[in-house]
Each structure stands twice: as C-alpha cells, then as structure tokens.
Scaffold this active site. Structure first.
Site, short mmCIF file in Angstrom:
data_model
loop_
_atom_site.label_atom_id
_atom_site.label_comp_id
_atom_site.label_asym_id
_atom_site.label_seq_id
_atom_site.Cartn_x
_atom_site.Cartn_y
_atom_site.Cartn_z
N ASP A 103 0.86 -1.40 -0.04
CA ASP A 103 0.09 0.03 0.07
C ASP A 103 0.81 1.20 -0.01
OD1 ASP A 103 -2.41 1.54 -0.19
OD2 ASP A 103 -2.70 1.23 2.21
N ASN B 238 -11.23 -2.51 -5.25
CA ASN B 238 -10.07 -1.59 -5.97
C ASN B 238 -11.02 -1.39 -7.38
OD1 ASN B 238 -6.91 -2.72 -4.81
ND2 ASN B 238 -8.28 -0.80 -4.18
C1 IPE Z 1 -5.47 -2.68 -0.16
O1 IPE Z 1 -5.15 -1.52 -0.05
C2 IPE Z 1 -5.35 -3.69 -1.33
C3 IPE Z 1 -3.95 -3.76 -1.88
C4 IPE Z 1 -2.84 -3.39 -1.39
C5 IPE Z 1 -4.10 -4.11 -3.16
P1 IPE Z 1 -6.29 -0.16 -0.60
O2 IPE Z 1 -5.30 1.14 -0.62
O3 IPE Z 1 -7.19 -0.74 -1.63
O4 IPE Z 1 -7.01 -0.20 0.99
P2 IPE Z 1 -7.92 0.77 1.61
O5 IPE Z 1 -9.01 1.02 0.70
O6 IPE Z 1 -6.97 1.92 1.98
O7 IPE Z 1 -8.43 -0.04 2.90
C1 IPE Z 2 -1.72 0.35 -3.49
O1 IPE Z 2 -1.36 1.62 -3.27
C2 IPE Z 2 -1.87 -0.10 -4.77
C3 IPE Z 2 -3.27 -0.71 -4.97
C4 IPE Z 2 -4.17 -0.63 -3.91
C5 IPE Z 2 -3.74 -1.28 -6.26
P1 IPE Z 2 -2.51 2.64 -3.37
O2 IPE Z 2 -3.17 3.06 -4.75
O3 IPE Z 2 -3.83 2.28 -2.36
O4 IPE Z 2 -1.90 4.05 -2.66
P2 IPE Z 2 -2.58 4.74 -1.77
O5 IPE Z 2 -3.06 4.31 -0.61
O6 IPE Z 2 -3.72 5.73 -2.34
O7 IPE Z 2 -1.37 5.87 -1.30
MG MG Z 3 -4.15 2.48 -0.57
#
Ligand code: IPE
Ligand code: IPE
Ligand code: MG
Length: 226
Positions: free
Chosen positions: A12, A60
């Site tokens: 993340d 997502n």
């Molecule tokens: C969790 O991250 C899913 C992945 C890392 C693929 P998100 O960024 O989607 O999670 P939330 O929405 O902050 O809980």
């Molecule tokens: C994790 O990074 C990747 C996916 C969930 C696909 P994020 O895209 O959630 O990054 P933040 O949480 O917005 O920084």
């Molecule tokens: Mg995230």
C-alpha cells in the site's frame, strides 16, 4: 520461534508516494511494481517458502477507470520483466482471487507464467489480483455446497480456497502506515502475526525482508497455549 514460512504483504502507498512527488498515481504504481520485483527476489533468496502479494482487491474496482486501466496494463507489462528477473530463481507463480473480471490479455500472461513455473520447487509466489477475503469466503461456501458437502466445518471450508495447498500466512505485513487488513486473507489470518510498517510501498527494497524476518523472529506465538 518457528521459521517464517509464509509471508503475506499488503503493498500500500503507491498513490501517496506519487503525490509526494507531484507525479500521477500511475507513476506510483510503476515504482511499486519495481519494488515488488526486488522484494520477491530478496524473499526467495532468504529462503521464504511462500510469498503472497496483495496486488489488487475486489474493492479496487471502485477506482476511476483510467487508474484501473493503468494498473492492469502495468501488471501485464511487468509480468515479462518479473519473469526475466526471477528467471533463474526456481519460483513457482500462482494466482489468488477471481479470474472472471480480469482483462483477457492479463489472464493469458498470468496463465503462461503459472504454466512456465509450475514445476519449480523454490518459493511459491502467490499473486492476489482481484482478491477479497469476503469474496473468497463466498466462493468457498458455494464450492463446498456444489460438491455436496453437508456439514461444513472450518477445515472443510479451508479445503475449498483457491489454493488449498498453500499454508496459512505466518506474518501479514502492510506498508504505508495504514493499520487494517482491507479484507486480506480473512479465512487464513486467525493466528498470523501482523506488522505495520510506515514506509510507502514504492520505497520498499531487499532490506525490508531482513527487517521483517528480524521482527518476526522476536514474536512469541502461543496459539492459545501458554
Ligand atoms: C489494499 O489497499 C489493497 C491492496 C494493497 C491491493 P487499499 O489502498 O485498496 O486499501 P484501503 O482502501 O485503504 O483499505
Ligand atoms: C496500493 O497503493 C496499490 C493498490 C491498492 C492497487 P494505493 O494506490 O492504494 O496507494 P495509496 O493508498 O492511495 O497511497
Ligand atoms: Mg491504498
């Protein structure tokens, strides 16, 4: 202290990493994919048996289409470079999650990678793409019912997960400072150790695997005993 056999990572912070640099979120995902390749290599070389990477969740799909398209495109293109990098590493790739909503170009690359690495005996790399714990539980229950199971115990349910041969994770870690599971491995997390690391995912490198192994080795796992 048992050995860290199965490490599961919630990758993340790609978006925040890009924002800090005034870059589009897609650049964060690109940098995240590079970090993932380094972490995979390090885990394999440090003797970890199973590495699960949370790449894309069932939630997502709520993101803007342009971001989803860039992530899916990246998965496809990064597969080749990942395979090249891990070429001599004896890593077996498996997919975790739903197949029915993934673009066919990604599915065919994924299937090819799974096929090409099927006989490898080193680390198993489980890629969670379109994965959600709630979704997995629903699919397990449906499979169990379709198979005619009458008395669905917890271990019966576990035998219907996507990859029943993969043991439950010993350590679940999340990058970027968020302290939640976001649906990751809900059925398998009962006695997993949990670790939260502030570093944003694109800034992860091989050294994080050493940190993680060190942190895990300090944990006292009791499984309800004393
Ligand atoms: C969790 O991250 C899913 C992945 C890392 C693929 P998100 O960024 O989607 O999670 P939330 O929405 O902050 O809980
Ligand atoms: C994790 O990074 C990747 C996916 C969930 C696909 P994020 O895209 O959630 O990054 P933040 O949480 O917005 O920084
Ligand atoms: Mg995230």
């Amino acid at each position: 202290m048992g050995k860290l056999m199965h490490l599961a990572l919630i990758m993340d912070g790609n978006g925040r990493w890009a924002k800090l640099r005034s870059l589009p979120r897609s650049e964060g995902h690109k940098a995240g994919a590079k970090a993932a390749a380094d972490v995979v290599l390090a885990a394999s070389r440090r003797g970890i048996g199973y590495l699960t990477l949370f790449c894309f969740s069932t939630e997502n799909w709520k993101r803007p289409k342009a971001e989803i398209d860039s992530i899916m495109g990246l998965f496809s293109s990064e597969f080749e470079s990942l395979l090249e990098k891990i070429g001599s590493e004896d890593i077996r790739i498996v997919h975790l999650g739903r197949r029915d909503r993934l673009p066919s170009s990604l599915l065919s690359r994924l299937d090819k990678a799974v096929e090409r690495t099927r006989e490898n005996k080193g680390m198993t790399l489980q890629l969670a793409i379109d994965y959600g714990g709630e979704d997995e539980i629903e699919r397990c229950v449906r499979r169990a019912i379709a198979s005619g199971e009458k008395d669905i115990s917890f271990s019966t349910l576990l035998s219907y997960v996507d990859n029943p041969d993969i043991p439950s994770p010993d350590y679940i870690c999340r990058s970027s400072g968020e302290r939640r599971l976001s649906g990751f491995l809900l059925l398998q997390a009962s006695y997993a150790e949990i670790g939260f690391y502030d570093r944003l995912w694109p800034d992860w490198d091989e050294s994080m695997i050493d940190t993680i192994i060190e942190d895990f080795n300090k944990r006292d796992r009791r499984f309800g005993g004393i």
